[in-house]
Design a protein around this motif. Structure first.
Motif: not given
Length: 156
Positions: A14-16, A50-54, A57-58, A130-132
């Motif tokens: 949800s934050p993404v 942190p994985r979502s943030r990375a 951000l990419a 999976d985060f990507d």
């Protein structure tokens, strides 16, 4: 219009989606307020994973200011739509919604016009890709919302 994006803990999906929506709605000239929350409270006050943030951000989406929070009763009155990431979130949110709040709850990807996948998969126990994938599905879903609302996406 005000939209709340909801997942389980409010640290991955949800934050993404919130960040993607904020950016892409602005590009499309849409005046839509967005926020995100979780059905659970175990991450309340924490930063996004942190994985979502990375991953975000990419792709140009900054989650550094995000702090997780749990859905509140006020959210059902404050938001026009509460869009959930998966069927479990749908069940949990429907269970706590006041009677008049049920018509505001919908699945994010289908409401955005995407039939497949139906659920935005939870990457928490997964790998970097999976985060990507969450970012990719967030972009597709938000673009679908923009089309549904009748506004083209401006070039980056």
């Amino acid at each position: 219009m005000r939209i709340l994006f909801v997942c389980m803990g409010n640290i991955c999906r949800s934050p993404v989606v919130e960040a993607v929506a904020r950016t892409r709605f602005a590009r499309a000239g849409l005046d839509i307020e967005v926020d995100s929350a979780g059905t659970g409270n175990w991450h309340a006050g924490n930063a996004a994973d942190p994985r979502s943030r990375a991953s975000a951000l990419a792709r140009g989406y900054d989650l550094s200011a995000h702090r997780a929070r749990q859905v509140t009763a006020d959210d059902f009155a404050q938001f026009d739509k509460l869009l959930v990431m998966d069927r479990t979130n749908l069940r949990d949110l429907t269970r706590i919604a006041p009677g008049e709040g049920h018509d505001r709850i919908a699945m994010f990807l289908p409401w955005a016009g995407l039939a497949d996948p139906h659920d935005l998969p939870d990457p928490y126990y997964g790998q970097a890709q999976d985060f990507d994938n969450v970012v990719t599905l967030a972009e597709r879903g938000v673009d679908g919302l923009i089309e549904r609302l009748g506004r083209p996406i401006k070039a980056q």
